[in-house]
Scaffold this active site. Structure first.
Site, short mmCIF file in Angstrom:
data_model
loop_
_atom_site.label_atom_id
_atom_site.label_comp_id
_atom_site.label_asym_id
_atom_site.label_seq_id
_atom_site.Cartn_x
_atom_site.Cartn_y
_atom_site.Cartn_z
N GLU A 104 9.50 1.16 11.19
CA GLU A 104 10.59 2.23 10.96
C GLU A 104 9.60 3.56 11.19
O GLU A 104 8.93 3.79 10.25
CB GLU A 104 11.04 1.96 9.58
CG GLU A 104 12.42 2.65 9.38
CD GLU A 104 12.51 4.11 9.40
OE1 GLU A 104 12.64 5.03 10.14
OE2 GLU A 104 12.41 4.37 8.10
N GLU A 121 8.75 16.10 15.96
CA GLU A 121 9.32 15.62 14.73
C GLU A 121 8.33 16.70 13.82
O GLU A 121 7.24 16.51 13.67
CB GLU A 121 8.73 14.18 14.20
CG GLU A 121 9.30 14.11 12.77
CD GLU A 121 9.22 12.80 12.54
OE1 GLU A 121 8.29 12.09 12.67
OE2 GLU A 121 10.27 12.12 11.91
N CYS A 136 12.85 11.03 8.02
CA CYS A 136 12.79 10.54 9.20
C CYS A 136 14.35 10.64 9.87
O CYS A 136 14.48 10.57 11.19
CB CYS A 136 12.40 9.19 9.31
SG CYS A 136 13.14 7.89 8.32
N LYS A 181 1.00 -1.01 0.06
CA LYS A 181 -0.03 -0.01 0.17
C LYS A 181 0.78 1.18 0.09
O LYS A 181 1.62 1.68 1.03
CB LYS A 181 -0.90 0.16 1.27
CG LYS A 181 -2.18 1.10 1.02
CD LYS A 181 -2.40 1.77 2.44
CE LYS A 181 -1.83 3.04 2.94
NZ LYS A 181 -1.90 4.20 2.02
P1 NDP Z 1 1.40 8.18 8.50
O1 NDP Z 1 1.98 7.23 9.43
O2 NDP Z 1 0.15 8.53 8.79
O3 NDP Z 1 1.31 7.48 7.10
C1 NDP Z 1 2.27 6.38 6.64
C2 NDP Z 1 1.42 5.37 5.98
O4 NDP Z 1 0.61 4.69 6.68
C3 NDP Z 1 0.46 5.88 4.85
O5 NDP Z 1 0.79 5.00 3.49
C4 NDP Z 1 -0.68 5.81 5.49
O6 NDP Z 1 -1.79 5.78 4.59
C5 NDP Z 1 -0.64 4.67 6.10
N1 NDP Z 1 -1.78 4.80 7.33
C6 NDP Z 1 -2.20 5.83 7.89
N2 NDP Z 1 -3.20 5.15 8.83
C7 NDP Z 1 -3.32 4.10 8.74
C8 NDP Z 1 -3.89 3.20 9.51
N3 NDP Z 1 -4.92 3.29 10.51
N4 NDP Z 1 -3.67 1.72 9.33
C9 NDP Z 1 -2.88 1.38 8.54
N5 NDP Z 1 -1.93 2.22 7.71
C10 NDP Z 1 -2.09 3.57 7.78
O7 NDP Z 1 2.18 9.41 8.06
P2 NDP Z 1 1.74 10.69 7.46
O8 NDP Z 1 1.71 10.53 5.96
O9 NDP Z 1 0.20 11.14 7.62
O10 NDP Z 1 2.71 11.88 7.98
C11 NDP Z 1 2.33 12.19 9.18
C12 NDP Z 1 3.59 12.30 10.19
O11 NDP Z 1 4.33 11.14 10.19
C13 NDP Z 1 4.80 13.33 9.59
O12 NDP Z 1 4.51 14.55 9.49
C14 NDP Z 1 5.96 12.74 10.03
O13 NDP Z 1 6.22 13.31 11.33
C15 NDP Z 1 5.65 11.12 10.02
N6 NDP Z 1 6.15 10.30 9.00
C16 NDP Z 1 7.22 9.63 9.16
C17 NDP Z 1 7.91 9.02 8.17
C18 NDP Z 1 9.10 8.26 8.23
O14 NDP Z 1 9.90 8.23 7.31
N7 NDP Z 1 9.55 7.68 9.43
C19 NDP Z 1 7.29 8.97 6.92
C20 NDP Z 1 5.97 9.53 6.74
C21 NDP Z 1 5.49 10.33 7.86
P3 NDP Z 1 -2.18 7.40 3.88
O15 NDP Z 1 -1.58 7.32 2.67
O16 NDP Z 1 -3.73 7.21 3.64
O17 NDP Z 1 -1.70 8.36 4.73
#
Ligand code: NDP
Length: 500
Positions: free
Chosen positions: A268, A402, A303, A192
């Site tokens: 991660e 963050e 990250c 996904k």
């Molecule tokens: P999320 O953790 O919400 O999203 C990461 C992935 O998880 C996306 O594919 C998302 O889908 C999916 N997801 C969201 N909700 C669920 C759920 N309930 N069950 C299963 N999968 C889910 O990150 P965001 O993209 O919203 O970013 C928010 C914050 O997260 C950022 O501001 C940052 O601080 C952090 N982040 C950290 C990352 C890293 O590299 N460690 C990467 C991205 C974000 P969908 O596409 O619908 O959002």
């Protein structure tokens, strides 16, 4: 597509781009069962790029069924390792042949600078697939040291069906970091991609089929995380979920696992990473450029972003002066322009979140010394200036949370103990950098910092040979890259044989 880093060539290539917008299930593109779609927005313009299949639980179920069938039939898992290696090497070659197109897709979809996509994300991804492919027939299982009447083999077997949930900040590269070891170890997978950035992974699925990865082994299902991400994590026939994203959603995934089939969850997660500069550090010009790269690269949507600069009081003024001077090299602009180093934030709500943190920095008494404003408003894109706050105190929001944007918080210290305490003063533990010419101090401090990767006298995430993942709330058993990533997608089996 062979793409030159030159504006005219890039423009021409954009006009020829075709988007794959349907889910890829069991070897073919299909609409969402509901027929629903959603708009994928170009963050550099705020305008829609295309409509993408909005999958739901029924589509996830179809993808999991295809993955399960392919796994049970053994069309991939039971293939001789040397053959699997050849298919994955061909996969890497085909990605390389299509590197320009894939780079453009990430550039448009995520607002990542084209230069980064073409010279970093995509080449790293090709190398990642090749590295994991090559490892397939190089690792041996073990025989335990039993007595002569027994043979005990300890073997690794693929877990089965893996769900991979990806973030939007490195859409293709995070796909490669997950898919390389998942496929190398013989698993089937349902991916996904992030809702905002599905285009390069949807194209990748077709390339996988062309390379010879059998139908059902690699499925890509686009749509919202709370709908299909959750469906994948709760699915009783998924054996493990590999996730990169926020700590908050990572925590939720552990609940889903507990409430369903106790599937393995590897996470991660986020970071609030320190960059520690001691008073015996080397060339300040070099360090200033490394420090800027560490926080502003990929718009700070990273990250491993070094968003806390912890600098010795004696060096601070000199180092900040150089950083301000070199910050001019961090050009904010269209991601399609080869000169751009900072593209837009991923979406409007994220832009507002980052601007909100900048406001909180001002309100809580930090001193804004660079940037701090929204930029290029007329483009309709979600740009923000590279921003530096001096005089940040450890308790301030911008020192603790963050931000995931190009915002640096500067803190100071007097002693090594103070520096270590500040570096560790966070719920996260993903990466850290430190600068010192004293090798004993560098070793001592690197060991004292609680983080998965500590880089000394540089900013680095290591390479394909080194594991990447976090301590504390930056991860949960998750390690991307290296042979350690293979192990997390395998079960360990003992076969105990009684001999006569
Ligand atoms: P999320 O953790 O919400 O999203 C990461 C992935 O998880 C996306 O594919 C998302 O889908 C999916 N997801 C969201 N909700 C669920 C759920 N309930 N069950 C299963 N999968 C889910 O990150 P965001 O993209 O919203 O970013 C928010 C914050 O997260 C950022 O501001 C940052 O601080 C952090 N982040 C950290 C990352 C890293 O590299 N460690 C990467 C991205 C974000 P969908 O596409 O619908 O959002």
């Amino acid at each position: 597509m062979n793409l030159k880093l030159e504006s005219k060539a890039i423009k021409a290539a954009v006009s020829q781009l075709k988007f794959r917008t349907q889910a890829f299930i069991d070897g073919r593109y299909v609409n969402a069962a509901s027929g629903k779609t959603y708009a994928s927005i170009n963050p550099a313009t705020g305008k829609p790029l295309t409509e993408i299949a909005a999958c739901e639980a029924a589509d996830v179920d179809a993808a999991v069924k295809a993955a399960r069938r392919s796994f049970e039939q053994g069309v991939w898992a039971k293939r001789p390792p040397a053959e699997r290696k050849q298919v994955l090497l061909r996969f890497a070659d085909l990605i390389e042949e299509n590197l320009g197109e894939l780079a453009l897709l990430d550039c448009l979809d995520a607002g990542k600078p084209i230069t980064d996509c073409l010279t970093m994300d995509l080449p790293d991804s090709v190398h990642c697939f090749r590295w994991h492919a090559e490892a397939i027939d190089k690792e041996y299982d073990r025989v335990a040291p039993t007595g002569p009447a027994n043979v005990a083999m300890i073997i690794r077997e693929p877990l089965g069906v893996i769900g991979a949930i990806l973030p939007w900040n490195f859409p293709f590269q995070m796909g490669a970091w997950k898919l390389g070891p998942i496929l190398a170890t013989g698993n089937s997978v349902v991916v996904k991609p992030a809702r905002q950035t599905s285009l390069s992974l949807l194209r990748l699925a077709e390339i996988a089929a062309e390379a010879g990865i059998p139908d059902g082994v690699l499925n890509v299902v686009p749509g919202g995380g709370s709908v299909i991400g959750a469906a994948l994590c709760k699915h009783p026939d998924v054996d493990a979920v590999a996730f990169t994203g926020s700590t908050e959603v990572g925590r939720q995934l552990l609940h889903y696992s507990a409430e369903s089939n106790l599937k393995r969850v590897v996470l991660e997660l986020g970071g609030k990473n320190p960059q520690v500069v001691f008073d015996d550090a080397g060339d300040l010009d070099y360090i200033a450029r490394q420090a800027l790269n560490c926080v502003f690269w990929n718009m700070g949507e990273n990250c491993s972003s070094g968003s806390r600069l912890i600098v010795h009081r004696k060096l601070k003024a000199k180092l900040l002066a150089r950083m301000i001077e070199f910050s001019r090299e961090w050009i904010v602009g269209s991601p399609l322009d080869p000169a751009t180093k900072i593209g837009p934030m991923i979406e409007e709500s994220h832009l507002n979140k980052v601007l909100g943190y900048i406001e909180s920095g001002k309100k809580e008494g930090a001193k804004l010394i660079l940037g701090g404003q929204r930029a290029l408003l007329k483009t309709g894109g979600y740009f923000v200036e590279p921003t530096i706050f001096d005089g940040v105190k450890p308790g301030m929001t911008i020192a603790r949370e963050e931000i995931f944007g190009p915002v640096l918080s500067v803190l100071t210290f007097n002693t090594e103990e103070e520096a270590i305490a500040l570096a560790n003063d966070t719920q996260y533990g993903l990466t850290a950098s430190l600068y010192s010419e004293n090798v004993s101090r560098a070793n001592r401090v690197a060991r004292a910092i609680r983080a998965g990767t500590v880089s000394v006298n540089c900013f680095s995430e290591g390479d394909a040979t080194t594991p990447f993942g976090g301590y504390k709330q930056s991860g949960f058993f998750g390690r991307d890259k290296s042979i350690f990533a293979h192990h997390q997608y395998c079960e360990l089996k003992t076969i105990w044989m009684q001999l006569t």
